[in-house]
Design a protein around this motif. Sequence first.
Motif, mmCIF file in Angstrom:
data_model
loop_
_atom_site.group_PDB
_atom_site.id
_atom_site.type_symbol
_atom_site.label_atom_id
_atom_site.label_comp_id
_atom_site.label_asym_id
_atom_site.label_seq_id
_atom_site.Cartn_x
_atom_site.Cartn_y
_atom_site.Cartn_z
ATOM 1 N N VAL A 25 0.844 -1.203 0.000
ATOM 2 C CA VAL A 25 0.000 0.000 0.000
ATOM 3 C C VAL A 25 0.879 1.252 0.000
ATOM 4 C CG1 VAL A 25 -1.641 1.337 1.382
ATOM 5 C CG2 VAL A 25 -1.960 -1.133 1.109
ATOM 6 N N LYS A 26 1.956 1.236 0.798
ATOM 7 C CA LYS A 26 2.866 2.392 0.836
ATOM 8 C C LYS A 26 3.569 2.562 -0.501
ATOM 9 C CE LYS A 26 6.637 4.382 3.549
ATOM 10 N NZ LYS A 26 7.557 4.189 4.687
ATOM 11 N N TYR A 27 3.949 1.462 -1.136
ATOM 12 C CA TYR A 27 4.621 1.515 -2.443
ATOM 13 C C TYR A 27 3.718 2.142 -3.503
ATOM 14 C CZ TYR A 27 5.766 -0.420 -7.044
ATOM 15 O OH TYR A 27 6.004 -0.581 -8.388
ATOM 16 N N LEU A 28 2.430 1.787 -3.481
ATOM 17 C CA LEU A 28 1.515 2.305 -4.500
ATOM 18 C C LEU A 28 1.188 3.781 -4.275
ATOM 19 C CD1 LEU A 28 -0.883 -0.751 -4.853
ATOM 20 C CD2 LEU A 28 0.818 0.045 -6.472
ATOM 21 N N ARG A 33 -5.420 6.520 -4.306
ATOM 22 C CA ARG A 33 -6.419 7.555 -4.018
ATOM 23 C C ARG A 33 -7.465 7.644 -5.110
ATOM 24 N NH1 ARG A 33 -2.452 12.592 -2.284
ATOM 25 N NH2 ARG A 33 -1.150 11.432 -0.770
ATOM 26 N N ASN A 34 -7.120 7.192 -6.290
ATOM 27 C CA ASN A 34 -8.029 7.244 -7.432
ATOM 28 C C ASN A 34 -8.633 5.865 -7.657
ATOM 29 O OD1 ASN A 34 -8.384 6.792 -10.550
ATOM 30 N ND2 ASN A 34 -8.622 8.982 -10.198
ATOM 31 N N ARG A 35 -9.944 5.796 -7.784
ATOM 32 C CA ARG A 35 -10.616 4.501 -7.911
ATOM 33 C C ARG A 35 -10.118 3.713 -9.120
ATOM 34 N NH1 ARG A 35 -12.667 0.440 -5.152
ATOM 35 N NH2 ARG A 35 -14.355 -0.642 -6.227
ATOM 36 N N ASP A 36 -9.996 4.388 -10.278
ATOM 37 C CA ASP A 36 -9.587 3.680 -11.493
ATOM 38 C C ASP A 36 -8.173 3.125 -11.368
ATOM 39 O OD1 ASP A 36 -12.002 4.149 -12.670
ATOM 40 O OD2 ASP A 36 -11.356 5.974 -13.692
ATOM 41 N N SER A 37 -7.231 3.933 -10.865
ATOM 42 C CA SER A 37 -5.845 3.480 -10.794
ATOM 43 C C SER A 37 -5.602 2.494 -9.660
ATOM 44 C CB SER A 37 -4.904 4.681 -10.647
ATOM 45 O OG SER A 37 -5.169 5.383 -9.449
ATOM 46 N N SER A 38 -6.570 2.352 -8.734
ATOM 47 C CA SER A 38 -6.402 1.373 -7.655
ATOM 48 C C SER A 38 -6.835 -0.023 -8.080
ATOM 49 C CB SER A 38 -7.208 1.806 -6.428
ATOM 50 O OG SER A 38 -8.604 1.677 -6.662
ATOM 51 N N LEU A 39 -7.396 -0.138 -9.290
ATOM 52 C CA LEU A 39 -7.830 -1.434 -9.802
ATOM 53 C C LEU A 39 -6.967 -1.837 -10.993
ATOM 54 C CD1 LEU A 39 -11.702 -0.832 -9.779
ATOM 55 C CD2 LEU A 39 -10.298 -1.811 -7.968
ATOM 56 N N GLU A 242 7.906 6.355 -4.046
ATOM 57 C CA GLU A 242 7.158 5.505 -4.968
ATOM 58 C C GLU A 242 5.689 5.867 -4.878
ATOM 59 O OE1 GLU A 242 9.981 1.591 -5.001
ATOM 60 O OE2 GLU A 242 8.564 1.861 -3.391
ATOM 61 N N ALA A 243 5.351 7.034 -5.420
ATOM 62 C CA ALA A 243 4.012 7.553 -5.262
ATOM 63 C C ALA A 243 3.051 7.020 -6.294
ATOM 64 C CB ALA A 243 4.043 9.089 -5.340
ATOM 65 N N ALA A 244 3.525 6.307 -7.312
ATOM 66 C CA ALA A 244 2.630 5.845 -8.357
ATOM 67 C C ALA A 244 3.110 4.541 -8.916
ATOM 68 C CB ALA A 244 2.536 6.902 -9.472
ATOM 69 N N VAL A 245 2.232 3.874 -9.612
ATOM 70 C CA VAL A 245 2.580 2.583 -10.180
ATOM 71 C C VAL A 245 3.424 2.742 -11.423
ATOM 72 C CG1 VAL A 245 1.628 0.507 -11.193
ATOM 73 C CG2 VAL A 245 0.452 1.611 -9.301
#
Length: 382
Positions: A25-28, A33-39, A242-245
Amino acid sequence: MAEDWLADVRKYVADADETVVAAIVKYLGIALRNRDSSLVSFSDKKETDRVRENFLKKKLGLTDDDATLDAAIAGVGERMKEDRTKNRVTVYYLLARHFGLLNIFGGVAGAAGAAGAAAGLAAAGAAGGDADKDEEETAPVAPLAAAGLGAGAAAGGAASGSPAAASPTAVPPPSAAPAAPPPPASTAPQAVYSSGDDDEKAGGGMGWLGWLLLALILAALLFFGLRYCSKQEAAVAPATDEAAVSETVAPADSAATPTTTAAIPEGAGVVAADREGKPMLTVYFDTGKSEVSNDLSTAAAAVKTYLDANPAATLAVSGYNDPTGNAAANAELSKNRARSVKAALEKLGFAPERVVLEKPAETTTSGTDNSAARRVEVTVKG
């Protein structure tokens, strides 16, 4: 977005490590925070390619061929096909467990999971390609053979004492021959040790076999130790960054590329960088949106400091869009994004006369990832 990530992971792994889930969770970071990018959309080839390149290769440090990695991703998708929400945290946990690399996130090194992965991938075919999501054409993914993740799960269950140990899909230990070469990276040291033990009992008087076994085990431990160290050195960025995938590169246009490289978020986010020795900001947006991320207030600090020290300097605010959709609507969207950033900067205390809207020669950016194209650049002039 409040989400019980651990509970979702434990739908698939009953004894999932809470520490590992928290580290993922910390890495992502802001991607959750965004529904689309969390899936994760397993029908979107660009999405699964991003998972392969950014998570499996960059974060986990895997060097397998693309077909093998795609097969593992497809196997997770097949396992989660009945789940309407395929949470990115759960997908990444299952992939890390599949390759026996939960230790990267603070878990126990998964030798049993690695053995299951090797057996599953040996029986699996390469996953089929998917159509690009931006063209709104999708094709089904060829699922990984049932032996893939099933075998990995059974081996993991045997190691933890869970009921999965009794599953008929569990991988039997391979038999070792006296002259066998050192095990490959995907072979678990425990399996090699067990097979050698049986041969020692059956061979009666072959005392040299014990020394050979010891040498093999030491070689395997050395191999895994070196591999682990190399993965730590190959990490893209520390956990706090690492704020984003997605870690795709910035657009190819040299005039629009910062001199420092930073991770590009999926959806809304802000990245601070330097260009020609001056601070700049790149504000990214969700598809079709012009709302500015709250991260702007923190990221703009360096720009504010520079303007305070250089009274003659101003800020140029330029909006861009990706090439998909209607060109006229995109042009208006670029303008609205630039206006939103100007208004947000003024709320943060920037003088209106020092924040100037500047239309770029080309507002539409092509030839790069669409998430990198949906942006507004704030650069220092003077």
